[in-house]
Enzyme design. Structure first.
Site, PDB file in Angstrom:
ATOM      1  CB  SER A  83      11.002  -6.774  19.625  1.00 42.75           C
ATOM      2  OG  SER A  83      10.550  -6.054  18.531  1.00 42.75           O
ATOM      3  CD1 TRP A 136      12.967 -12.624  15.676  1.00 35.47           C
ATOM      4  CD2 TRP A 136      12.144 -10.901  14.551  1.00 35.47           C
ATOM      5  NE1 TRP A 136      12.184 -13.131  14.672  1.00 35.47           N
ATOM      6  CE2 TRP A 136      11.661 -12.080  13.959  1.00 35.47           C
ATOM      7  CE3 TRP A 136      11.748  -9.684  13.993  1.00 35.47           C
ATOM      8  CZ2 TRP A 136      10.813 -12.085  12.862  1.00 35.47           C
ATOM      9  CZ3 TRP A 136      10.909  -9.699  12.900  1.00 35.47           C
ATOM     10  CH2 TRP A 136      10.454 -10.883  12.345  1.00 35.47           C
ATOM     11  CG  HIS A 137      12.809  -6.122  13.429  1.00 35.64           C
ATOM     12  ND1 HIS A 137      12.251  -5.986  14.673  1.00 35.64           N
ATOM     13  CD2 HIS A 137      11.766  -6.164  12.566  1.00 35.64           C
ATOM     14  CE1 HIS A 137      10.935  -5.943  14.561  1.00 35.64           C
ATOM     15  NE2 HIS A 137      10.612  -6.048  13.283  1.00 35.64           N
ATOM     16  N   GLY A 138      17.170  -7.514  13.070  1.00 33.24           N
ATOM     17  CA  GLY A 138      18.430  -7.528  12.340  1.00 33.24           C
ATOM     18  C   GLY A 138      19.605  -7.462  13.281  1.00 33.24           C
ATOM     19  CG  PHE A 188      13.908  -8.682   9.276  1.00 38.30           C
ATOM     20  CD1 PHE A 188      15.169  -8.107   9.244  1.00 38.30           C
ATOM     21  CD2 PHE A 188      12.818  -7.879   9.033  1.00 38.30           C
ATOM     22  CE1 PHE A 188      15.321  -6.758   8.976  1.00 38.30           C
ATOM     23  CE2 PHE A 188      12.954  -6.530   8.788  1.00 38.30           C
ATOM     24  CZ  PHE A 188      14.212  -5.967   8.742  1.00 38.30           C
TER      25      PHE A 188
END
Lengths: 321, 482
Positions: free
Chosen positions: B319, B322-324, B482
C-alpha cells in the site's frame, strides 16, 4: 421546480455575496477596510499604481510612454529624459506582464498620444501569470474595460471578487500613497542592495505560452496603430544569472524578427556594480538609473529610434486636439 | 482536466445536458468520448495507455471465459497481470528501482551506468490499473461474467468522474448501471450538485489554503522549530484528507448528477479509534482492494500468528509503495504495518491496563483519547508521506520535539503566506476537522435540516466561502500523482 429552487438559491447567494463586500469594504480595522485582511487578491486601493494611472491623461501626448513591471517605473526617470528634451510618462506597475501591458496599451495608447512606446521586458514579464499585477491594477486603474479584461483573464472566481471589490470601493479615497512616487509614474529608490544578497542561478527561462501570445498581440497592435515599439531590457546585476538572460534575449530576438518592433538588450551593456547601482536583486537604484537612462537615449538615437521623440525647438507638448 | 478548473465548469454541464438529451442507447458513447476528452486534456498521448489497458483486459476476461481448461484461464490472467503491472512498473517504478540499483552498485563498487528515464507518470495510472486488474481477477475467480460490449467496458475503465483518483470501482457495481435506463431526476441532480459543492469546498477552501503553509514548512524543515513543524504535520493531515476526500465527493457527486452511484471512499477517518478502524474509513475502495486481492489470498488472519503479522506487513508495504515510488512511501507503509502488528501484539496488555487504570469506567473519554492517539499516529506517519526525502523526514523528526518557542522559521513562513491568511486558514482548517462529520451527514442526506431555509443558508454559505476564501490557481489534487 428545480429552476425555481435554483433561482432562489442564487438570489440568496448573491445577497450574501453583496453583503460581504458591503460590510468588508466599510467596516475598518486600524483605518483599513477589513476585506484587505482576507486574502492576497484583495489589493489595497492606493499606492504608486493609483497615483500613476490617475495622473496619466490619455488626451496628452508624450514623446515616450513606458510600460512594464516595476523595472519600468523604477528604472525610467522622466526627469532624466526631460533633461534631454524628451517628455516621458511611465505606466509600469508591479509585476506587470505581457497580458497586463496588452490591455493597458489597448485602452490607453494611440499614435496620437504616444511618440514611442518602450516596453521594459525581463524574464518574469513572460514567465509569471500576472496575478500580482492584475490584483493591483484592477483596484487602481480608472479604465473600466482594461480592469474587466484583466480580471477575467484569471478565469476563476477571483475575477468576480476583484471586480466586486473594485466596484464596492468606488468613490472611496485611496488608503495610502507611495512615498517614493515622484511624478509622471516614476518611483525613486536610493537605497543600495545589501552586500550579502544572494542571486539564484537556474540557467532556465520558461515563458508561459499565454504571455508570449500577449506579447505578439502587443507587437501587432502597435503596428496596427502606428506606434513605434521598442522592447528594452535594462541592466541586470553582474552577479545575476547570465545564462538565464542569454536564453531570454535570444528568445526575444527571435520573437521580434520580421516585425516592426525592435529589441534593445542593455542588460550587460554597462559596467555597473551589484551594490552601488542596484536596490536589490534586480531593480536599479537612482545611481543606476542615472547611468542607464543616458545610455538608453544614446542607444535609441544610434538605432534611429529617437526620431519620433525628437523635440522640434519651441514645440509645446500638450493635448493632441 | 481538473475538477477545480474553468474547463471542467464548462465541460460538465455540457456533458450532463447532452447525456439527458440523447437516447439511452447512445449515452455510453457520449460518456466514453467525454471521458477520453477529460483525460486527454491533460496529456493526449497517454490515452494510448488507457486504450491498451482496455484492450488487454477486455481480451483477457473474454479469453478466460472461453478457455477450456484451468491452464488456459491462468494464461490469460497472467497476460493481463504482466501487461498491467508492467506498464505501472515501467512508468511509476523504473527510475526508483534504477536509482536503488545504482546506489547499491555504488556501495558494492560495481559500475552501473543505466541512466534514469525522462518519464512523466501517467495521471491516475495506479487507479485505473487496479480497477481493470480487479475486473479480470473477478472474471478468473468466476465472480463475474465478462462484459461483451467493448464500448461499455471501455467506459468502465475510463468513466471520467473517478478515472484519475478513484474511488476504485468494482465492475459488478458500475457496469450494470450503464445498461440501466434512467431519466432526469431533479432530486438526484440536486443531491449530486450539493455533493460536488461540498467536495470543491474541501478541496479549494481547506486543502488548497493549507497547501502553501505546508509546502513552506515541508520544503525546508531544517529552517523551522518544533511548534511550526507540528503545525505543518497537523495541517498536512487536514490538507490531504480534504484534498483526497474532496476529490471523491466531486467524483461521487458528478456521477450522481449523471445518474450513477459510486461507492463511498471516506467515512470520517479522523474519528477512527484505532489504526485498523482508520483503514476502514480512509480510502475505503483501495483498502478493500488490498484486502480482497492481496491480504485474503495471502491467508488473511486464518493462518498462524506470525504469518498473520507477515501478511499485514506485506499488505501495508504494498500500500505504501502503491502511493509513490520512493523510500519515504515504503517507510510510510511499513510504519502502518508496524502500528497494526504492535496493536495486535499488545491488545491483551492494553485490555488489562484499561481495566487497571479505570479507563473502562469512562468509556466516552477513553474513546476520545483513542481517537486523539490514532489521529496523532496517522499524522506522524504522514511526515514520511509528505517529506521530499527520507533525509528531510528525519530532519523533521529530529526537530519535532524541540518545543522551545524560538519560532525561527516564522519570518520565512510569513514571507510565503501573510499572517492573517494563515490565521484564516487555521480557523477554517481546524473548524472543518471538528465539524466535518456533522456537516457531511447533511450533505449526504443522512440528516435533514429542520427547515428548507437552513439548507439554502448552509449551501449558500458553502458557495460563498468557496468563492471568497478559495485558493484558486488550479492546484492539482495530491492523489493525481499516484
Amino acid at each position: 421546480m428545480l429552476l425555481r429552487k435554483g433561482i432562489l438559491f442564487m438570489l440568496l447567494f448573491t445577497g450574501l455575496y453583496v453583503l460581504f463586500f458591503a460590510v468588508g469594504t466599510r467596516v475598518r480595522l486600524n483605518g483599513t477596510p477589513i476585506i484587505y485582511r482576507l486574502g492576497n487578491v484583495y489589493h489595497w486601493k492606493g499606492g504608486d499604481a493609483w497615483q500613476r494611472y490617475h495622473e496619466y491623461d490619455p488626451q496628452l501626448r508624450h514623446d515616450v510612454v513606458v510600460l512594464g513591471s516595476s523595472h519600468a517605473y523604477r528604472g525610467y526617470d522622466p526627469e532624466l529624459f526631460a533633461r534631454q528634451g524628451i517628455d516621458l510618462f511611465n505606466l509600469g506597475s508591479s509585476g506587470q506582464t505581457a497580458m497586463n501591458t496588452h490591455y493597458l496599451l489597448d485602452d490607453l495608447l494611440s499614435a496620437e498620444n504616444t511618440g514611442l512606446l518602450i516596453v521594459e521586458v525581463s524574464k518574469a514579464y513572460l514567465e509569471s501569470d500576472g496575478l500580482e499585477s492584475t490584483c493591483e491594477l484592477v483596484q487602481n486603474i480608472p479604465m473600466e474595460r482594461a480592469a474587466v479584461r484583466m480580471a477575467l483573464s484569471l478565469r476563476d472566481p477571483r475575477a468576480a471578487n476583484l471586480l466586486a471589490l473594485r466596484w464596492a470601493m468606488h468613490g472611496q479615497e485611496p488608503i495610502y500613497r507611495s512615498e517614493n512616487y515622484t511624478a509622471k509614474g516614476y518611483c525613486r529608490h536610493t537605497t543600495n542592495a545589501p552586500a550579502d544578497l544572494e542571486h539564484r542561478h537556474t540557467g532556465r527561462f520558461d515563458p508561459l505560452p499565454d504571455q508570449v501570445e500577449h506579447l505578439r498581440s502587443i507587437i501587432a497592435l502597435c503596428a496596427e496603430r502606428g506606434i513605434p515599439l521598442v522592447l528594452v531590457s535594462h541592466p541586470i546585476p553582474p552577479r545575476s544569472d547570465p545564462e538565464r538572460h542569454r536564453l531570454f534575449a535570444e528568445f526575444l530576438r527571435g520573437l521580434v524578427a520580421g516585425t516592426e518592433a525592435r529589441y534593445l538588450d542593455l542588460a550587460t551593456a554597462l559596467e555597473l556594480d551589484d551594490q552601488q547601482h542596484f536596490a536589490d536583486h534586480s531593480h536599479l537604484n537612482q545611481a543606476g538609473v542615472e547611468r542607464f537612462v543616458p545610455a538608453l537615449i544614446d542607444s535609441l538615437t544610434a538605432h534611429g529610434l529617437a526620431h519620433p521623440m525628437a523635440p522640434a525647438p519651441g514645440t509645446a507638448i500638450g493635448p493632441t486636439e | 482536466m481538473l475538477f477545480n478548473s474553468l474547463e471542467f465548469a464548462i465541460f460538465f454541464p455540457l456533458v450532463v445536458a447532452i447525456h439527458f438529451l440523447l437516447p439511452h442507447r447512445l449515452r455510453w458513447l457520449l460518456l466514453l468520448v467525454a471521458s477520453y476528452w477529460f483525460y486527454m486534456a491533460w496529456k493526449a498521448e497517454y490515452a494510448v495507455l488507457l486504450l491498451l489497458s482496455t484492450a488487454v483486459d477486455y481480451t483477457a476476461a473474454n479469453g478466460i471465459h472461453k478457455a477450456k481448461d484451468q491452464r488456459g484461464r491462468k494464461r490469460w490472467l497472467w497476460m493481463s497481470l504482466v501487461v498491467n503491472l508492467g506498464l505501472l512498473g515501467f512508468f511509476k517504478y523504473f527510475n526508483f528501482l534504477n536509482d536503488t540499483f545504482r546506489t547499491l552498485s555504488g556501495w558494492g563498487g560495481i559500475d552501473y551506468s543505466i541512466p534514469d528515464m525522462d518519464l512523466l507518470l501517467p495521471m491516475g495510472i495506479s487507479f485505473y490499473t487496479f480497477q481493470t486488474m480487479s475486473y479480470t481477477i473477478d472474471v478468473y475467480r468466476g465472480h463475474l461474467q465478462p462484459e461483451r460490449h467493448l464500448g461499455r467496458f471501455a467506459l468502465f475503465v475510463t468513466f471520467f468522474p473517478q478515472l484519475v483518483a478513484g474511488p476504485v470501482v468494482r465492475a459488478p457495481d458500475l457496469l450494470p448501471q450503464f445498461i440501466q435506463r434512467m431519466g432526469f431526476d431533479q432530486q438526484r441532480v440536486v443531491e449530486g450538485l450539493k455533493r460536488m459543492l461540498w467536495g470543491l469546498f474541501k478541496k479549494v477552501v481547506i486543502a488548497d489554503r493549507c497547501a502553501p503553509i505546508v509546502d513552506e514548512i515541508f520544503g525546508d524543515p531544517a529552517a523551522h522549530d518544533g511548534p511550526l513543524l507540528v503545525l505543518g504535520v497537523l495541517l498536512f493531515s487536514i490538507q490531504i484528507y480534504c484534498d483526497f476526500s474532496g476529490y471523491s465527493d466531486i467524483a461521487i457527486g458528478s456521477a450522481r448528477v449523471l445518474g450513477f452511484r459510486i461507492m463511498e471512499n471516506f467515512r470520517a477517518p479522523q474519528l477512527a479509534a484505532s489504526i485498523g478502524e482508520f483503514w476502514s474509513r480512509w480510502h475505503i475502495s483501495m483498502s478493500a482492494w488490498f484486502r480482497d486481492y492481496i491480504y485474503i489470498p495471502l491467508g488473511g488472519n486464518r493462518v498462524n500468528t506470525e504469518r498473520w503479522y507477515f501478511n499485514l506487513v506485506v499488505v501495508f508495504f504494498l500500500s505504501g509503495i502503491w502511493h509513490g515510488a520512493g523510500w519515504t512511501f515504503v517507510i510510510y507503509g511499513l510504519l502502518h504495518g508496524a502500528y497494526m502488528v504492535l496493536a495486535l501484539m499488545t491488545k491483551r496488555h492494553w485490555r488489562r491496563f484499561n481495566a487497571w487504570s479505570g479507563l473502562v469506567r469512562i468509556p466516552r473519554r477513553h474513546h476520545a483519547m483513542l481517537v486523539l492517539v490514532t489521529f496523532l499516529l496517522v499524522a506522524f506517519s504522514r511526515i514520511f508521506f509528505r517529506a521530499e526525502s527520507v533525509q528531510d523526514a528525519f530532519v523533521m523528526l529530529g526537530s519535532l520535539w524541540h518545543f522551545k518557542l524560538a519560532w525561527g522559521g516564522l519570518p520565512a513562513l510569513f514571507a510565503a503566506v501573510k499572517p492573517w491568511e494563515i490565521a484564516i486558514t487555521l480557523v477554517l482548517a481546524f473548524s472543518h476537522l471538528f465539524l466535518d462529520h456533522h456537516l457531511e451527514a447533511f450533505v449526504k442526506g443522512e440528516r435533514r435540516f429542520g427547515h428548507r431555509a437552513y439548507s439554502y443558508l448552509f449551501h449558500g454559505s458553502l458557495l460563498l466561502l468557496l468563492v471568497l476564501f478559495g485558493n484558486y490557481g488550479e492546484v492539482a489534487f495530491i492523489y493525481f500523482q499516484f
